[in-house]
Design a protein around this motif. Structure first.
Motif, PDB file in Angstrom:
ATOM      1  N   PRO A 688      31.399  -5.891 -41.589  1.00 36.24           N
ATOM      2  CA  PRO A 688      32.650  -5.119 -41.518  1.00 36.24           C
ATOM      3  C   PRO A 688      32.692  -3.911 -42.448  1.00 36.24           C
ATOM      4  O   PRO A 688      33.514  -3.022 -42.248  1.00 36.24           O
ATOM      5  CB  PRO A 688      33.725  -6.142 -41.901  1.00 36.24           C
ATOM      6  N   ASN A 689      31.813  -3.860 -43.455  1.00 36.66           N
ATOM      7  CA  ASN A 689      31.847  -2.726 -44.374  1.00 36.66           C
ATOM      8  C   ASN A 689      30.867  -1.614 -43.988  1.00 36.66           C
ATOM      9  O   ASN A 689      30.692  -0.643 -44.728  1.00 36.66           O
ATOM     10  CB  ASN A 689      31.549  -3.191 -45.805  1.00 36.66           C
ATOM     11  N   VAL A 690      30.209  -1.738 -42.832  1.00 33.93           N
ATOM     12  CA  VAL A 690      29.246  -0.736 -42.373  1.00 33.93           C
ATOM     13  C   VAL A 690      29.964   0.292 -41.496  1.00 33.93           C
ATOM     14  O   VAL A 690      30.705  -0.068 -40.577  1.00 33.93           O
ATOM     15  CB  VAL A 690      28.096  -1.392 -41.584  1.00 33.93           C
ATOM     16  N   ILE A 691      29.711   1.573 -41.779  1.00 32.27           N
ATOM     17  CA  ILE A 691      30.334   2.661 -41.018  1.00 32.27           C
ATOM     18  C   ILE A 691      29.552   2.867 -39.722  1.00 32.27           C
ATOM     19  O   ILE A 691      28.331   3.058 -39.751  1.00 32.27           O
ATOM     20  CB  ILE A 691      30.335   3.971 -41.835  1.00 32.27           C
ATOM     21  N   VAL A 692      30.257   2.830 -38.581  1.00 34.80           N
ATOM     22  CA  VAL A 692      29.578   3.003 -37.293  1.00 34.80           C
ATOM     23  C   VAL A 692      29.931   4.339 -36.627  1.00 34.80           C
ATOM     24  O   VAL A 692      29.273   4.745 -35.661  1.00 34.80           O
ATOM     25  CB  VAL A 692      29.885   1.835 -36.334  1.00 34.80           C
ATOM     26  N   ALA A 693      30.976   5.019 -37.120  1.00 34.10           N
ATOM     27  CA  ALA A 693      31.338   6.360 -36.614  1.00 34.10           C
ATOM     28  C   ALA A 693      32.331   6.974 -37.591  1.00 34.10           C
ATOM     29  O   ALA A 693      33.027   6.260 -38.336  1.00 34.10           O
ATOM     30  CB  ALA A 693      31.934   6.295 -35.213  1.00 34.10           C
ATOM     31  N   HIS A 694      32.403   8.284 -37.584  1.00 32.40           N
ATOM     32  CA  HIS A 694      33.370   8.949 -38.453  1.00 32.40           C
ATOM     33  C   HIS A 694      33.653  10.353 -37.938  1.00 32.40           C
ATOM     34  O   HIS A 694      32.885  10.912 -37.127  1.00 32.40           O
ATOM     35  CB  HIS A 694      32.855   9.015 -39.903  1.00 32.40           C
ATOM     36  N   GLU A 695      34.758  10.922 -38.386  1.00 36.80           N
ATOM     37  CA  GLU A 695      35.054  12.315 -38.063  1.00 36.80           C
ATOM     38  C   GLU A 695      33.987  13.215 -38.670  1.00 36.80           C
ATOM     39  O   GLU A 695      33.506  12.968 -39.781  1.00 36.80           O
ATOM     40  CB  GLU A 695      36.414  12.731 -38.644  1.00 36.80           C
TER      41      GLU A 695
END
Length: 739
Positions: A688-695
């Motif tokens: 849950p703490n892994v970033i999978v997309a972002h602006e």
């Protein structure tokens, strides 16, 4: 602020026209528009005025002459203005040439019959096109000095004018050609504009003995534009140019004529837009309207000192604009419709169908001193709605949306900006609680009322509810309406100003505005007369009610207005202009920054919602593909129930492509969307703490939204977000290396 600026313009337009009458020299009777016989028949634009020494027989007994005689306007124009021009140019040879030229030409032009001609341009040499502009002045004894002054001043200009300035004189007639030689002082043109049947017919629809006149040949203007486009416009732009003309319906507008002169003691002006049926495009929408109903006029109290009523269909306007854009460029139309879709998503309603189409097409605006005073702060807007229930629901929803945005924008601060309601009998009034004014609205019995104070709304409703006397019972309004309306015609718009009742208030504001300009002139040595404006006691006997009407027919559109003298309507009561300016300043300083912050927050929330939908689509994709996320984000558009607009951050100016196949759209999502995809090679078991997309990071953004493995979204400030993403990428590289 806007109203004060408009009054400044109105004041000086009125004074400039009035200055045409500063001389007491013998008068002449004008048989046609001034000097139209000296203007070539191919004129695209003609402007003429009779001059101060030849205002026609109507001037002698007019209100205008009485006002001029009671003022120091002759001293202002004949002495102060030349002195100002001289002082402005003193010590600067270049400036002195221009100010001297203006003084030498301007004085004779005000005093004597003058015309201005524009006939397009000589495009023989595309690198140096020459305008066809001529100033024609029957200067009489001043002709020789006028020509000599022009030659001398032009010779001293450095750099010289960008095109030739060629003055000549014959028997007191001065012609100044700017650019190509278009008019001669030695002989009349053949044929002349005065002999052209289209000009005679158009001017015959306006003032028969005009002191001032204007004529625009729209057909010729369009032809000149086409000539320029043929020489200079790139080939690929020409279809668009034609589409624009077609969408505007400009080909159905032929000529525009305007004339002004005396009608008994008053000043009258008329305009005519020649546009024979059938019309098309925007011209059709603007010119065609139903007759104004007495039902609309009855909503105006008999005691109203300012009133205007007319037809305007806001929903129809948006529909017309949408159709225009579609005809001009389908791709632009897609962007335009996409913008409307974004508005719909933001407010939860369709702008045209849910809001604008619910409004009626008859609008009434008035000031009633018995309720809110005579000035702008007492203005009331009344509209009989097409769909009252739907309109009330839409306005209520907009109000809730604005309240939510303002509340969020003001969060943590001591200031609150919001719409509130107050009950006045059976009327619920909504108002914005801010200083100085409280913009308000209410709907009752199918009628929308809007104004700047709840009291104004309440008074307007009480008038309609009681069925009291209306403006149709005002004898001055009735008399002017009858005087202006041609027999057998029904007007589509009308305006009325009871100037005798409001001049005592408006006079102060006019004095103040006049001193702004005259005082500035005095600072530069003009020595303007202290009594440029007449005293109120001398002005009042020559102030009468003013009115205007408009109506279409099968040949075009007509407008006619009557007033005591040019510019007189600036005397309408001021209505706390300085206070309004202060209110605007305070509101801009307090509320608008909050609204801007609220807009940013709203866009941030919408972008976070987009990322959540992307996260849900990733999980659904993974469920269908053995737990694996797609290699590219565009695959979500191909396989999941998600629209391309989800991949656009509302805080950017990005426009998603339209009218392409899904493969092309998916490629755009993977490469050019506003979100960075980090899910490649990951699964639905990602921590849950892994970033999978972002602006994607934007230069001026303070931070970005990030989508995490469990589907939740967080906003992090820019530095923290960059560090988190960099650390995650470094950890992934180390992990791969370890394997």
């Amino acid at each position: 602020m806007t109203r004060i600026g408009g009054r400044c313009i109105g004041l000086w337009v009125g004074m400039v026209v009035a200055l045409l009458a500063v001389s007491a020299a013998p008068l002449r009777v004008a048989a046609e528009p001034p000097l139209a016989d000296r203007v070539p028949a191919d004129a695209i634009l003609y402007v003429g005025w009779s001059g101060a020494e030849s205002m026609g027989p109507g001037y002698a007994g007019s209100h205008l002459k009485a006002v001029i005689d009671a003022s120091s306007l002759p001293e202002l124009i004949n002495e102060s203005m030349p002195r100002l021009l001289e002082n402005l140019g003193h010590g600067d040879e270049d400036a002195e040439a221009w100010t001297g030229l203006l003084s030498a030409v301007g004085g004779p032009m005000w005093r004597h019959p003058t015309a201005i001609y524009f006939g397009g341009a000589d495009l023989t040499n595309p690198d140096a096109p020459l305008p066809r502009v001529s100033i024609i002045c029957q200067a009489g004894k001043e002709a020789g000095a006028m020509v000599e002054a022009v030659r001398t001043r032009v010779a001293h200009m450095d750099p010289p004018p960008p095109f030739p300035v060629l003055p000549e004189e014959q028997d007191g007639l001065v012609v100044i050609n700017l650019g190509a030689m278009a008019v001669s002082a030695k002989q009349k043109p053949a044929p002349a504009l005065s002999a052209r049947k289209e000009f005679v017919a158009a001017m015959g629809q306006v003032a028969k003995d005009p002191v001032a006149a204007l004529y625009l040949d729209v057909d010729a203007a369009v032809a000149f534009h086409d000539q320029i486009a043929a020489k200079f416009a790139p080939a690929q732009a020409k279809p668009t140019i034609e589409a624009v003309k077609e969408a505007l319906g400009i080909k159905s507008l032929k000529r525009i004529a305007w004339g002004a002169g005396f009608d008994a003691k008053e000043w009258s002006s008329q305009a005519y837009l020649e546009s024979p049926e059938p019309r098309s495009g925007l011209v059709k929408f603007l010119l065609e309207a139903k007759p104004l109903s007495d039902q609309a006029l009855r909503t105006i109290p008999a005691t109203a000192t300012m009133a205007a009523a007319g037809h305007f269909d806001l929903g129809g306007l948006l529909g017309t604009v949408r159709e225009m854009v579609r005809k001009i460029d389908p791709a632009t139309s897609q962007d335009f419709e996409g913008g409307l879709d974004q508005v719909k998503q933001m407010i939860g309603m369709d702008l045209q169908g849910d809001i604008l189409d619910t409004l009626g097409d008859e609008w009434v605006v008035y000031s009633n001193p018995a309720v809110g005073g005579s000035g702008i702060l007492g203005l009331t807007v009344v509209n009989r709605l097409k769909e009252p229930a739907k309109a009330e629901q839409a306005l209520g929803q907009l109000e809730k949306l604005l309240n939510g945005m303002m509340k969020e924008g003001m969060a943590g601060g001591p200031v609150t900006v919001a719409f509130n309601t107050v009950q006045q009998g059976d009327l619920t009034i909504h108002y914005l609680a801010v200083p100085f004014v409280a913009p308000s609205w209410a709907i009752k019995d199918g009628v929308l009322y809007a104004g700047l104070y709840p009291q104004v709304i309440s008074g307007a409703y009480e008038h309609v509810k009681s069925g009291g006397k209306s403006i149709l019972d005002n004898p001055d309004f009735v008399a002017l309406r009858k005087r202006l309306t041609p027999e057998g015609r029904s007007v589509t718009a009308i305006s009325y100003s009871d100037l005798p009742k409001v001049t005592t208030e408006g006079y102060q504001e006019v004095l103040m505005l006049a001193r702004v300009y005259l005082g500035m002139a005095d600072l530069f040595g003009a020595k303007t007369p202290a009594m440029a404006m007449p005293t109120l006691t001398k002005l009042l006997p020559h102030v009468t009610p003013a009115a205007g009407i408009a109506w279409p027919d099968k040949d075009g559109y007509h407008f006619k207005e009557i007033s005591p003298f040019p510019g007189s309507q600036i005397l309408a009561a001021g209505g706390m202009g300085p206070a309004l300016a202060a209110e605007q300043t305070i509101f801009m300083g307090v509320a608008l920054p909050a609204l801007a912050k609220a807009r940013i927050n709203a866009n941030r929330i919408k972008s976070a919602s987009n990322l959540r939908m992307i996260g849900q689509a990733m999980l659904l994709y993974a469920n269908e593909n053995k737990g694996k996320y797609p290699a590219e984000m565009g695959e979500l558009l191909l396989t999941q129930d998600i629209t391309i607009d989800v991949f656009v951050n509302p805080e950017t100016r990005t426009r998603a492509p339209r009218n392409q196949d899904k493969e092309a759209l998916a490629a755009w999502v993977s490469k050019d969307s506003d979100y960075e995809y980090l899910g490649a090679g990951k699964t639905n078991q990602t921590p849950p703490n892994v970033i999978v997309a972002h602006e994607k990071f934007r230069p001026n953004a303070v931070g970005v939204n990030l989508l995490f493995g469990d589907g939740h979204v967080e906003f992090l400030y820019k530095q923290a977000a960059e560090q988190a993403i960099a650390k995650q990428k470094q950890d992934e590289i180390m992990k791969k290396g370890g394997k």
